[in-house]
Design a protein around this motif. Structure first.
Motif, PDB file in Angstrom:
ATOM      1  N   PHE A  15       0.814  -1.215   0.000  1.00  0.00           N
ATOM      2  CA  PHE A  15       0.000   0.000   0.000  1.00  0.00           C
ATOM      3  C   PHE A  15       0.849   1.268   0.000  1.00  0.00           C
ATOM      4  N   LEU A  16       1.871   1.335   0.850  1.00  0.00           N
ATOM      5  CA  LEU A  16       2.692   2.546   0.943  1.00  0.00           C
ATOM      6  C   LEU A  16       3.485   2.791  -0.343  1.00  0.00           C
ATOM      7  N   VAL A  17       4.025   1.723  -0.924  1.00  0.00           N
ATOM      8  CA  VAL A  17       4.745   1.853  -2.191  1.00  0.00           C
ATOM      9  C   VAL A  17       3.781   2.307  -3.281  1.00  0.00           C
ATOM     10  N   ALA A  18       2.579   1.738  -3.305  1.00  0.00           N
ATOM     11  CA  ALA A  18       1.567   2.101  -4.303  1.00  0.00           C
ATOM     12  C   ALA A  18       1.204   3.583  -4.193  1.00  0.00           C
ATOM     13  N   GLN A  19       1.001   4.063  -2.983  1.00  0.00           N
ATOM     14  CA  GLN A  19       0.639   5.468  -2.791  1.00  0.00           C
ATOM     15  C   GLN A  19       1.771   6.403  -3.195  1.00  0.00           C
ATOM     16  N   LYS A  20       3.006   6.015  -2.869  1.00  0.00           N
ATOM     17  CA  LYS A  20       4.163   6.826  -3.254  1.00  0.00           C
ATOM     18  C   LYS A  20       4.263   6.904  -4.779  1.00  0.00           C
ATOM     19  N   LEU A  21       4.133   5.773  -5.457  1.00  0.00           N
ATOM     20  CA  LEU A  21       4.168   5.756  -6.920  1.00  0.00           C
ATOM     21  C   LEU A  21       3.058   6.627  -7.500  1.00  0.00           C
ATOM     22  N   ALA A  22       1.845   6.451  -6.987  1.00  0.00           N
ATOM     23  CA  ALA A  22       0.697   7.213  -7.484  1.00  0.00           C
ATOM     24  C   ALA A  22       0.933   8.719  -7.329  1.00  0.00           C
ATOM     25  N   ASN A  23       1.438   9.127  -6.189  1.00  0.00           N
ATOM     26  CA  ASN A  23       1.707  10.555  -5.954  1.00  0.00           C
ATOM     27  C   ASN A  23       2.769  11.087  -6.920  1.00  0.00           C
ATOM     28  N   GLU A  24       3.843  10.312  -7.138  1.00  0.00           N
ATOM     29  CA  GLU A  24       4.903  10.751  -8.043  1.00  0.00           C
ATOM     30  C   GLU A  24       4.403  10.802  -9.494  1.00  0.00           C
ATOM     31  N   ILE A  25       3.554   9.860  -9.862  1.00  0.00           N
ATOM     32  CA  ILE A  25       2.989   9.850 -11.218  1.00  0.00           C
ATOM     33  C   ILE A  25       2.127  11.093 -11.433  1.00  0.00           C
ATOM     34  N   ARG A  26       1.258  11.381 -10.464  1.00  0.00           N
ATOM     35  CA  ARG A  26       0.400  12.573 -10.579  1.00  0.00           C
ATOM     36  C   ARG A  26       1.228  13.854 -10.597  1.00  0.00           C
ATOM     37  N   ALA A  27       2.285  13.901  -9.791  1.00  0.00           N
ATOM     38  CA  ALA A  27       3.137  15.094  -9.741  1.00  0.00           C
ATOM     39  C   ALA A  27       3.810  15.345 -11.086  1.00  0.00           C
ATOM     40  N   ARG A  28       4.058  14.295 -11.831  1.00  0.00           N
ATOM     41  CA  ARG A  28       4.675  14.438 -13.157  1.00  0.00           C
ATOM     42  C   ARG A  28       3.641  14.845 -14.213  1.00  0.00           C
ATOM     43  N   GLY A  29       2.356  14.753 -13.876  1.00  0.00           N
ATOM     44  CA  GLY A  29       1.310  15.174 -14.800  1.00  0.00           C
ATOM     45  C   GLY A  29       0.575  14.039 -15.482  1.00  0.00           C
ATOM     46  N   ASP A  30       0.870  12.812 -15.094  1.00  0.00           N
ATOM     47  CA  ASP A  30       0.184  11.662 -15.671  1.00  0.00           C
ATOM     48  C   ASP A  30      -0.995  11.271 -14.797  1.00  0.00           C
ATOM     49  N   GLU A  31      -1.885  10.463 -15.362  1.00  0.00           N
ATOM     50  CA  GLU A  31      -3.070   9.988 -14.644  1.00  0.00           C
ATOM     51  C   GLU A  31      -2.820   8.565 -14.144  1.00  0.00           C
ATOM     52  N   VAL A  32      -3.259   8.289 -12.924  1.00  0.00           N
ATOM     53  CA  VAL A  32      -3.088   6.964 -12.328  1.00  0.00           C
ATOM     54  C   VAL A  32      -4.375   6.163 -12.487  1.00  0.00           C
ATOM     55  N   ILE A  33      -4.236   4.950 -13.011  1.00  0.00           N
ATOM     56  CA  ILE A  33      -5.333   3.991 -13.044  1.00  0.00           C
ATOM     57  C   ILE A  33      -4.988   2.972 -11.971  1.00  0.00           C
ATOM     58  N   GLY A  34      -5.764   2.962 -10.912  1.00  0.00           N
ATOM     59  CA  GLY A  34      -5.451   2.120  -9.754  1.00  0.00           C
ATOM     60  C   GLY A  34      -5.075   2.999  -8.591  1.00  0.00           C
ATOM     61  N   PRO A  35      -4.174   2.553  -7.772  1.00  0.00           N
ATOM     62  CA  PRO A  35      -3.419   1.302  -7.813  1.00  0.00           C
ATOM     63  C   PRO A  35      -4.264   0.090  -7.402  1.00  0.00           C
ATOM     64  N   PHE A  36      -3.850  -1.061  -7.929  1.00  0.00           N
ATOM     65  CA  PHE A  36      -4.494  -2.329  -7.639  1.00  0.00           C
ATOM     66  C   PHE A  36      -3.486  -3.281  -7.003  1.00  0.00           C
ATOM     67  N   ALA A  37      -3.992  -4.206  -6.194  1.00  0.00           N
ATOM     68  CA  ALA A  37      -3.133  -5.218  -5.568  1.00  0.00           C
ATOM     69  C   ALA A  37      -3.361  -6.596  -6.169  1.00  0.00           C
TER      70      ALA A  37
END
Length: 192
Positions: A15-37
């Motif tokens: 969960f923590l890795v997923a949230q970190k990735l999602a935040n970094e993706i959004r900060a770069r300007g991309d859209e996140v689909i998920g995260p899913f486990a």
């Protein structure tokens, strides 16, 4: 931020890795689909993604069925793993494989580069499609010679089917399906 924002599927069991990735993706300007486990949750969303970041181990096994579908669809992806890279099947070695934990930035650079490369080359361009099929075959077979022999067999089969009136809508997906079938049925034959 890149020129074009991408819809990026994130499959990550932690969960923590997923949230970190999602935040970094959004900060770069991309859209996140998920995260899913779960791979099963991700498969249901594949029609809406342009790239993917995939954890190798997910709660319902491995992510390999999702990765295979992405390959067939021509969607770039990278793999994340906490395990030895030798445990990843050869067919995925042409894609980025990153050790966990990893910052999203190198993953995103990889995905955008691959997406841009695909966008520059129309998927109906026969030369580009054949090169992609050959690239995938090289990941499936232990050496370049056997991969080339397998792709040659696929192209002979494709020509025969075309002469019988078979005209696929999606050339790339069709050739990838023929490649998978050739590998499953006669892959060993191409080793010699």
């Amino acid at each position: 931020m890149t020129e074009q924002a991408l819809k990026i599927l994130v499959v990550e069991v932690d969960f923590l890795v997923a949230q970190k990735l999602a935040n970094e993706i959004r900060a770069r300007g991309d859209e996140v689909i998920g995260p899913f486990a779960h791979a099963s949750d991700a498969i249901a969303r594949l029609d809406s993604v342009q790239a993917a970041i995939l954890d190798v181990r997910v709660q319902d096994g491995t992510i390999f069925p999702v990765a295979d579908t992405l390959i067939s669809s021509g969607i770039p992806f990278v793999l994340l793993t906490a395990y030895d890279h030798r445990h990843i099947p050869n067919r995925f070695h042409g894609h980025g494989i990153y050790s966990k934990p990893s910052s999203a930035l190198p993953l995103l650079d990889n995905l955008h580069r691959e997406h841009d490369l695909i966008a520059r080359h129309h998927e109906t361009d026969m030369a580009v499609v054949v090169l992609k099929v050959l690239e995938r075959a090289r990941g499936m077979m232990p050496d370049g010679g056997s991969a080339e022999r397998m792709v040659e067999a696929v192209l002979v089969e494709a020509i025969a089917e075309a002469e019988r009136g078979r005209r696929p809508d999606d050339l790339r997906a069709w050739l990838m399906t023929l490649l998978d079938r050739e590998f499953a049925q006669r892959g060993r034959m191409h080793l010699h």
